[in-house]
Design an enzyme around this catalytic site. Structure first.
Site, PDB file in Angstrom:
ATOM      1  N   LEU A 109       0.847  -1.203   0.000  1.00 30.57           N
ATOM      2  CA  LEU A 109       0.000   0.000   0.000  1.00 30.57           C
ATOM      3  C   LEU A 109       0.871   1.238   0.000  1.00 30.57           C
ATOM      4  O   LEU A 109       1.901   1.290   0.692  1.00 30.57           O
ATOM      5  CB  LEU A 109      -0.872   0.056   1.264  1.00 30.57           C
ATOM      6  N   GLY A 154       1.182  -5.490   0.519  1.00 26.38           N
ATOM      7  CA  GLY A 154       0.377  -5.387  -0.702  1.00 26.38           C
ATOM      8  C   GLY A 154       1.081  -5.979  -1.917  1.00 26.38           C
ATOM      9  O   GLY A 154       0.419  -6.449  -2.847  1.00 26.38           O
ATOM     10  N   ASN A 178       3.562  -8.317   6.351  1.00 24.21           N
ATOM     11  CA  ASN A 178       4.159  -7.735   7.558  1.00 24.21           C
ATOM     12  C   ASN A 178       3.261  -6.683   8.213  1.00 24.21           C
ATOM     13  O   ASN A 178       3.728  -5.846   8.978  1.00 24.21           O
ATOM     14  CB  ASN A 178       5.511  -7.107   7.210  1.00 24.21           C
ATOM     15  N   GLU A 179       1.957  -6.721   7.900  1.00 22.75           N
ATOM     16  CA  GLU A 179       1.034  -5.681   8.370  1.00 22.75           C
ATOM     17  C   GLU A 179       1.130  -5.414   9.863  1.00 22.75           C
ATOM     18  O   GLU A 179       1.104  -4.266  10.318  1.00 22.75           O
ATOM     19  CB  GLU A 179      -0.422  -6.051   8.018  1.00 22.75           C
TER      20      GLU A 179
HETATM   21  C1  LIG Z   1      -3.987  -3.737   5.527  1.00 20.63           C
HETATM   22  C2  LIG Z   1      -3.960  -4.069   4.082  1.00 20.63           C
HETATM   23  C3  LIG Z   1      -2.904  -4.924   3.561  1.00 20.63           C
HETATM   24  C4  LIG Z   1      -1.743  -4.244   3.014  1.00 20.63           C
HETATM   25  C5  LIG Z   1      -0.906  -3.476   3.766  1.00 20.63           C
HETATM   26  C6  LIG Z   1       0.282  -2.818   3.189  1.00 20.63           C
HETATM   27  O1  LIG Z   1       0.660  -3.021   2.050  1.00 20.63           O
HETATM   28  S1  LIG Z   1       1.079  -1.722   4.194  1.00 20.63           S
HETATM   29  C7  LIG Z   1       2.625  -1.298   3.393  1.00 20.63           C
HETATM   30  C8  LIG Z   1       3.683  -2.215   3.909  1.00 20.63           C
HETATM   31  N1  LIG Z   1       4.905  -2.020   3.180  1.00 20.63           N
HETATM   32  C9  LIG Z   1       6.087  -2.049   3.785  1.00 20.63           C
HETATM   33  O2  LIG Z   1       6.221  -2.251   4.971  1.00 20.63           O
HETATM   34  C10 LIG Z   1       7.296  -1.817   2.898  1.00 20.63           C
HETATM   35  C11 LIG Z   1       8.011  -0.578   3.290  1.00 20.63           C
HETATM   36  N2  LIG Z   1       9.119  -0.329   2.417  1.00 20.63           N
HETATM   37  C12 LIG Z   1      10.304  -0.981   2.498  1.00 20.63           C
HETATM   38  O3  LIG Z   1      10.509  -1.857   3.334  1.00 20.63           O
HETATM   39  C13 LIG Z   1      11.405  -0.573   1.553  1.00 20.63           C
HETATM   40  O4  LIG Z   1      11.059   0.663   0.985  1.00 20.63           O
HETATM   41  C14 LIG Z   1      11.641  -1.581   0.404  1.00 20.63           C
HETATM   42  C15 LIG Z   1      12.278  -2.868   0.960  1.00 20.63           C
HETATM   43  C16 LIG Z   1      10.355  -1.930  -0.340  1.00 20.63           C
HETATM   44  C17 LIG Z   1      12.614  -0.947  -0.639  1.00 20.63           C
HETATM   45  O5  LIG Z   1      13.786  -0.508   0.007  1.00 20.63           O
HETATM   46  P1  LIG Z   1      14.715   0.568  -0.718  1.00 20.63           P
HETATM   47  O6  LIG Z   1      15.910   0.686   0.142  1.00 20.63           O
HETATM   48  O7  LIG Z   1      14.891   0.173  -2.160  1.00 20.63           O
HETATM   49  O8  LIG Z   1      13.842   1.913  -0.723  1.00 20.63           O
HETATM   50  P2  LIG Z   1      13.656   2.926   0.525  1.00 20.63           P
HETATM   51  O9  LIG Z   1      13.235   2.190   1.738  1.00 20.63           O
HETATM   52  O10 LIG Z   1      14.833   3.826   0.600  1.00 20.63           O
HETATM   53  O11 LIG Z   1      12.362   3.760   0.043  1.00 20.63           O
HETATM   54  C18 LIG Z   1      12.404   4.676  -1.030  1.00 20.63           C
HETATM   55  C19 LIG Z   1      11.309   5.697  -0.863  1.00 20.63           C
HETATM   56  O12 LIG Z   1      10.042   5.052  -0.950  1.00 20.63           O
HETATM   57  C20 LIG Z   1       9.242   5.361   0.196  1.00 20.63           C
HETATM   58  N3  LIG Z   1       8.393   4.192   0.524  1.00 20.63           N
HETATM   59  C21 LIG Z   1       8.791   2.923   0.731  1.00 20.63           C
HETATM   60  N4  LIG Z   1       7.722   2.126   0.949  1.00 20.63           N
HETATM   61  C22 LIG Z   1       6.637   2.924   0.886  1.00 20.63           C
HETATM   62  C23 LIG Z   1       5.242   2.682   1.009  1.00 20.63           C
HETATM   63  N5  LIG Z   1       4.750   1.443   1.249  1.00 20.63           N
HETATM   64  N6  LIG Z   1       4.412   3.705   0.877  1.00 20.63           N
HETATM   65  C24 LIG Z   1       4.864   4.938   0.625  1.00 20.63           C
HETATM   66  N7  LIG Z   1       6.174   5.235   0.497  1.00 20.63           N
HETATM   67  C25 LIG Z   1       7.052   4.228   0.611  1.00 20.63           C
HETATM   68  C26 LIG Z   1      10.267   5.649   1.305  1.00 20.63           C
HETATM   69  O13 LIG Z   1       9.672   6.427   2.314  1.00 20.63           O
HETATM   70  C27 LIG Z   1      11.320   6.399   0.509  1.00 20.63           C
HETATM   71  O14 LIG Z   1      10.839   7.726   0.298  1.00 20.63           O
HETATM   72  P3  LIG Z   1      11.873   8.970   0.232  1.00 20.63           P
HETATM   73  O15 LIG Z   1      12.645   8.942   1.507  1.00 20.63           O
HETATM   74  O16 LIG Z   1      12.730   8.692  -0.969  1.00 20.63           O
HETATM   75  O17 LIG Z   1      10.944  10.131   0.087  1.00 20.63           O
END
Ligand SMILES: CCC/C=C/C(=O)SCCNC(=O)CCNC(=O)[C@H](O)C(C)(C)COP(=O)([O-])OP(=O)([O-])OC[C@H]1O[C@@H](n2cnc3c(N)ncnc32)[C@H](O)[C@@H]1OP(=O)([O-])[O-]
Length: 303
Positions: A109, A154, A178-179
């Site tokens: 998401l 997501g 990992n929600e």
């Molecule tokens: C309840 C319903 C079910 C579903 C629930 C969900 O999906 S909940 C979602 C659960 N998802 C997670 O827990 C995943 C969270 N994300 C991660 O763990 C890592 O970003 C990664 C492993 C996907 C990529 O690592 P990497 O080192 O290649 O990249 P990086 O970490 O350096 O990020 C780059 C930029 O992207 C931004 N951004 C990242 N994700 C999101 C997001 N979801 N949204 C918005 N923005 C996001 C981050 O802030 C940064 O912005 P900046 O500072 O440039 O403005």
């Protein structure tokens, strides 16, 4: 696609994709590099690139919403429309879903769509998420996920709704739901999809712990079907596709429908209630705080 009547129920039951397409450029068609005829033409939108191969009946659909393919409302909408377009074209029998962004399949998401937004926006967003799941989970096409990057939450929903998953063998490319680590809860239809894929006990554990599995563990638990070197993800996805396409469409489609209908029907019966649950939950002050903190942590973390 000549759909068997048993599979048509899904199309009837689903809402039409939104008329609201903020800033999208759907329908754009351009020749693929070195391509010539119709079979080599690619189409798509700003955030979804579709490379169709009419000869094989397979299209490669690439998510391209940099930096991490977060599921914005626009990306969700464009994915649904691109898929619908392929489903309605009799030429195509299968789609390989993959990422055009390096190192990330899909970050789940787009948290900016649910942080600091009003309930009406969160509801619209959640309906789009439901729609993508219904559309992919019940697709008449064979869907193969070529997971060439990290695949949390997501992102994992998209992969789970495919028929087959091939994951690149890179310890950084973890996959799972990992929600709970964000302080939120997977909806029942996602929990059901998880259980259908890896079983009850493994889901019970993984959902509560918010486990993100590295490739070898993902394979062991049954979350993915193959783990291969990164440069073989695409070719392996194509081989898997060939295996699935060797089965007559009508028999495969009716069997898929038989296996998945009950799970999808549960959501179709209570879509509005599910939306209300999600909105009232994420709009709570405590949940907003926890999402903001998670987003802040992501912004501070680099690499
Ligand atoms: C309840 C319903 C079910 C579903 C629930 C969900 O999906 S909940 C979602 C659960 N998802 C997670 O827990 C995943 C969270 N994300 C991660 O763990 C890592 O970003 C990664 C492993 C996907 C990529 O690592 P990497 O080192 O290649 O990249 P990086 O970490 O350096 O990020 C780059 C930029 O992207 C931004 N951004 C990242 N994700 C999101 C997001 N979801 N949204 C918005 N923005 C996001 C981050 O802030 C940064 O912005 P900046 O500072 O440039 O403005």
């Amino acid at each position: 696609m000549a759909l068997a009547s048993g599979v048509r129920f899904a199309e009837r039951a689903l809402l039409r994709p939104w008329a609201l397409l903020r800033g999208t450029t759907l329908g754009r068609t351009e020749p693929a590099a070195g391509g010539g005829g119709d079979g080599a033409r690619r189409f798509g939108s700003q955030r979804v690139l579709v490379e169709p191969d009419a000869a094989s009946g397979v299209a490669v659909m690439k998510l391209r919403n940099p930096p991490v393919n977060a599921l914005s409302l626009e990306l969700l909408t464009e994915l649904v429309i691109s898929l619908e377009k392929l489903e309605n074209d009799k030429t195509f029998r299968g789609v390989i879903l993959t990422s055009d962004c390096p190192r990330v399949f899909c970050a789940g998401l787009d948290l900016t769509e649910i942080c600091g937004r009003n309930p009406a926006h969160c509801a619209e967003y959640w309906k789009a998420m439901q729609e993508l799941w219904l559309r992919t989970y019940l697709s008449s096409l064979v869907l193969v996920a070529a997971i060439n990057g990290a695949c949390p939450a997501g992102g994992c929903i998209i992969a789970l709704s495919c028929d087959c998953r091939v994951l690149a063998d890179n310890p950084k490319y973890r996959i799972g739901l990992n929600e709970t680590l964000l302080g939120i809860i997977a909806p029942f239809w996602l929990k059901d999809t998880y259980v259908n894929t890896i079983g009850h006990r493994a889901s019970e554990q993984a959902l509560q712990l918010g486990s993100l599995f590295p490739p070898a563990e993902a394979l062991q638990v049954g979350l993915v079907d193959q783990v291969v070197p990164e440069d073989q993800v695409q070719s392996t996805a194509l081989s898997e596709m060939a295996r699935w396409l060797a089965v007559p469409d009508h028999a495969r489609q009716l069997t898929k429908n038989m296996m998945r209908k009950a799970t999808a029907d549960r959501l179709l019966r209570q879509r509005d209630a599910d939306t209300q649950n999600f909105v009232s939950f994420v709009c709570r002050d405590s949940i907003q705080k926890s999402l903001q903190a998670y987003l802040e942590k992501l912004r501070q973390r680099k690499g």
